[in-house]
Design an enzyme around this catalytic site. Sequence first.
Site, PDB file in Angstrom:
ATOM      1  N   TYR A 126       3.558   9.857  -0.889  1.00 14.70           N
ATOM      2  CA  TYR A 126       4.353   9.356   0.014  1.00 14.70           C
ATOM      3  C   TYR A 126       5.821   9.387  -0.624  1.00 14.70           C
ATOM      4  CZ  TYR A 126       0.927   6.577   2.250  1.00 14.70           C
ATOM      5  OH  TYR A 126      -0.449   6.183   2.911  1.00 14.70           O
ATOM      6  N   ASP A 158       0.989  -1.244  -0.097  1.00 10.02           N
ATOM      7  CA  ASP A 158       0.103   0.013   0.026  1.00 10.02           C
ATOM      8  C   ASP A 158       0.874   1.334   0.101  1.00 10.02           C
ATOM      9  OD1 ASP A 158      -2.949   1.123   0.800  1.00 10.02           O
ATOM     10  OD2 ASP A 158      -1.363   2.141   1.538  1.00 10.02           O
ATOM     11  N   HIS A 185      -7.371  10.183  -1.854  1.00  8.69           N
ATOM     12  CA  HIS A 185      -6.696   9.902  -0.797  1.00  8.69           C
ATOM     13  C   HIS A 185      -7.382  10.594   0.811  1.00  8.69           C
ATOM     14  CE1 HIS A 185      -2.283   9.423   0.701  1.00  8.69           C
ATOM     15  NE2 HIS A 185      -3.048   9.326   1.830  1.00  8.69           N
ATOM     16  N   LYS A 230      -2.471   5.855  -3.987  1.00  7.80           N
ATOM     17  CA  LYS A 230      -3.603   7.079  -4.061  1.00  7.80           C
ATOM     18  C   LYS A 230      -3.596   8.222  -4.665  1.00  7.80           C
ATOM     19  CE  LYS A 230      -3.360   4.964   0.664  1.00  7.80           C
ATOM     20  NZ  LYS A 230      -2.048   4.685   0.864  1.00  7.80           N
TER      21      LYS A 230
END
Length: 265
Positions: free
Chosen positions: A50, A45, A108, A75
């Site tokens: 990120y 995930d 998200h 996301k």
Amino acid sequence: MNKNTRIKLNDGLTMPVVALGVWQSHEGTKNAVLTALKNGYRHIDTAAVYHNEKAVGEAIKESGIPRNEIFVTTKLWNDDVRSGNTREALKKSLENLGLDYVDLYLIHWPAEGYVEKLQKEGLTRNIGVSNFRKSHLQNLLSKVHIVPSINQIETNPQMVDEETIQYCKENKIGVEAWSPLGSGACLNNPKIQEIANKYQKSSAQIILRWLLQKGIVILPKSVHENRIKENIDLFNFVLENEDVELINQLNQHKRTGPDPDNFDF
Ligand code: A2P
């Protein structure tokens, strides 16, 4: 239930119940994903925000495991939701990951936007949302044709949004827990430690098993091999109902992350 167990999503596709989370794994991401894949994880995930999709993709490639055996989630960040830049954003994520498709693409945060066409185009197998509370889901469902297959929300012993989880169940939306360990904050809870002693397991294992028994998919994050192994070694014990109930009672609706009703990014 075992580490290969998958839950069926509302469109008939399936998802492994344990994932490796990589939020804040930073430069440890590639190694963590490789370690996880070597130890039986088949679900990773990540998210555009990120900034580690490249490392995730490299690890998947290096693992040699066939693409169709690994479930990959990423996301869509809020700016791209609001601007409608969804196709470009997913294409960029796919380029970073080195993949032709992802298994799940999540909005998200509950910013207004739509991603249904991306599933029709085959760029993602499933579409879903993250950080949506019941009211956000109600608003979304009144406007879309495809019910999201997943809602990924902060869930751990000190933070259970029962109302949203119940609404997801009623609408056949699967629930995934981010920060299942409360970003580590739940590990020192004396009640959890007491239960851990009873079962001769770690606090992390008790919490993760509790979530699985509630039918919630887990995505614990770790960059350490021993913990990555421990966090999927959850299938040789069962929590008794009374212990599930004791952990249920620890809920304080206390978030470690932002409140979806009041976020400003
Ligand atoms: P680390 O990555 O250094 O191992 P969450 O998944 O709830 O966000 O929690 C992640 C945090 O908990 C990270 O700080 C991670 O640290 C730590 N962690 C993950 N798994 C374990 C474990 N089995 N035991 C102790 N700490 C853990």
